[in-house]
Design a protein around this motif. Structure first.
Motif, mmCIF file in Angstrom:
data_model
loop_
_atom_site.group_PDB
_atom_site.id
_atom_site.type_symbol
_atom_site.label_atom_id
_atom_site.label_comp_id
_atom_site.label_asym_id
_atom_site.label_seq_id
_atom_site.Cartn_x
_atom_site.Cartn_y
_atom_site.Cartn_z
ATOM 1 N N PRO A 39 -27.123 14.151 -48.607
ATOM 2 C CA PRO A 39 -27.277 15.480 -48.013
ATOM 3 C C PRO A 39 -28.735 15.742 -47.627
ATOM 4 O O PRO A 39 -29.661 15.187 -48.230
ATOM 5 N N SER A 40 -28.933 16.585 -46.642
ATOM 6 C CA SER A 40 -30.271 17.065 -46.303
ATOM 7 C C SER A 40 -30.153 18.488 -45.791
ATOM 8 O O SER A 40 -29.107 18.907 -45.311
ATOM 9 N N GLN A 41 -31.259 19.237 -45.922
ATOM 10 C CA GLN A 41 -31.272 20.642 -45.541
ATOM 11 C C GLN A 41 -32.538 20.951 -44.762
ATOM 12 O O GLN A 41 -33.556 20.300 -44.936
ATOM 13 N N ARG A 42 -32.430 21.983 -43.924
ATOM 14 C CA ARG A 42 -33.600 22.478 -43.203
ATOM 15 C C ARG A 42 -33.289 23.901 -42.742
ATOM 16 O O ARG A 42 -32.122 24.309 -42.698
ATOM 17 N N ILE A 43 -34.330 24.663 -42.426
ATOM 18 C CA ILE A 43 -34.135 26.045 -41.977
ATOM 19 C C ILE A 43 -34.127 26.087 -40.454
ATOM 20 O O ILE A 43 -35.013 25.541 -39.796
ATOM 21 N N VAL A 44 -33.090 26.722 -39.920
ATOM 22 C CA VAL A 44 -32.899 26.865 -38.481
ATOM 23 C C VAL A 44 -32.567 28.331 -38.215
ATOM 24 O O VAL A 44 -32.055 29.022 -39.103
ATOM 25 N N LEU A 45 -32.844 28.809 -37.014
ATOM 26 C CA LEU A 45 -32.532 30.193 -36.663
ATOM 27 C C LEU A 45 -31.165 30.300 -35.995
ATOM 28 O O LEU A 45 -30.839 29.524 -35.097
ATOM 29 N N LEU A 46 -30.370 31.258 -36.469
ATOM 30 C CA LEU A 46 -29.101 31.582 -35.817
ATOM 31 C C LEU A 46 -29.413 32.245 -34.484
ATOM 32 O O LEU A 46 -30.175 33.215 -34.425
ATOM 33 N N LYS A 47 -28.809 31.745 -33.401
ATOM 34 C CA LYS A 47 -29.140 32.258 -32.074
ATOM 35 C C LYS A 47 -28.001 32.998 -31.390
ATOM 36 O O LYS A 47 -28.239 33.827 -30.517
ATOM 37 N N GLN A 48 -26.773 32.707 -31.777
ATOM 38 C CA GLN A 48 -25.627 33.417 -31.195
ATOM 39 C C GLN A 48 -24.526 33.490 -32.240
ATOM 40 O O GLN A 48 -24.449 32.644 -33.143
ATOM 41 N N LEU A 49 -23.670 34.495 -32.106
ATOM 42 C CA LEU A 49 -22.562 34.666 -33.030
ATOM 43 C C LEU A 49 -21.430 35.404 -32.323
ATOM 44 O O LEU A 49 -21.651 36.418 -31.670
ATOM 45 N N ASP A 50 -20.225 34.857 -32.444
ATOM 46 C CA ASP A 50 -19.032 35.552 -31.961
ATOM 47 C C ASP A 50 -17.849 35.083 -32.788
ATOM 48 O O ASP A 50 -18.035 34.400 -33.809
ATOM 49 N N ASP A 51 -16.645 35.426 -32.385
ATOM 50 C CA ASP A 51 -15.468 35.063 -33.170
ATOM 51 C C ASP A 51 -15.246 33.560 -33.250
ATOM 52 O O ASP A 51 -14.513 33.084 -34.127
#
Length: 213
Positions: free
Chosen positions: A58-70
């Motif tokens: 596993p690996s992790q990193r921080i990313v920005l959410l840019k869009q959201l819909d159903d």
């Protein structure tokens, strides 16, 4: 300093089933709006993106959410990046929104589906010019000899695209994370936190169950 002595109580409020929307996306939008309004962080849309490579690491990193819909949660990235390479072998993914200051967390479990070139281009062209140039300059996740070398590449790209629009790199893309489970966590006193898991059903409705803290 003793790490075991660092603690605090979570007292900002509870969470009951009656308080939850039937649709987890609507519930998430409500919590996200409250996180933005609280102004506790410069990046309320920041999420920890967890992937697993073809060796099971596993690996992790921080990313920005840019869009959201159903349909799901959207982010963009270099397709040569570690996360993109992981997703090419295993598209299962988890997103974690750590809103510590308001004592909340949201965890999304799902599958990452690549976005169309048209959708990626539309977002890319909306970015500030410097961010577009940075996308061209960075071979994300690959070794670079120095900061100076990176900046030299950036300046080279700035000169190359000094006139006109900056085109979409063929190594830049995006994903929609289509969720099948979403957990909402609200901190509670004495570590008796409130946790609710939405689980997607075969008919695309959502079942909700309370989890032990």
């Amino acid at each position: 300093m003793k790490l075991e002595d660092i603690r605090r109580e979570y007292i900002q409020g509870g969470l009951s089933r009656e308080m939850l929307d039937e649709n987890p996306i609507a519930q998430f939008e409500k919590w996200l709006a409250q996180a933005v309004e609280a102004k506790f962080s410069a990046d309320p849309t920041a999420m920890v993106v967890a992937t697993v490579d073809d060796e099971g690491q596993p690996s992790q990193r921080i990313v920005l959410l840019k869009q959201l819909d159903d349909n799901g949660f959207v982010f963009f990235t270099n397709t040569g990046s570690k996360k993109a390479q992981d997703l090419s072998a295993n598209n299962k993914i988890s997103l974690h929104f750590p809103w510590h200051a308001i004592e909340r967390q949201v965890i999304v479990y799902g599958e990452a589906q690549p976005l169309s070139t048209a959708a990626v281009a539309k977002y890319f062209l909306s970015r500030p010019k410097e961010s577009q140039l940075a996308a061209w300059a960075s071979q994300q996740s690959r070794p670079v000899s120095s900061r100076q070398a990176l900046m030299q590449t950036f300046q080279s790209m700035k000169s190359k695209f000094a006139k006109g629009d900056i085109p979409l790199p063929d190594f830049w893309g995006g994903y929609c994370v289509v969720p099948h489970k979403i957990e909402f966590w609200q901190g509670g006193e004495h570590r008796l936190h409130d946790r609710f898991m939405y689980i997607k059903q075969d008919d695309n409705s959502w079942a909700v169950e309370r989890l032990n803290p």
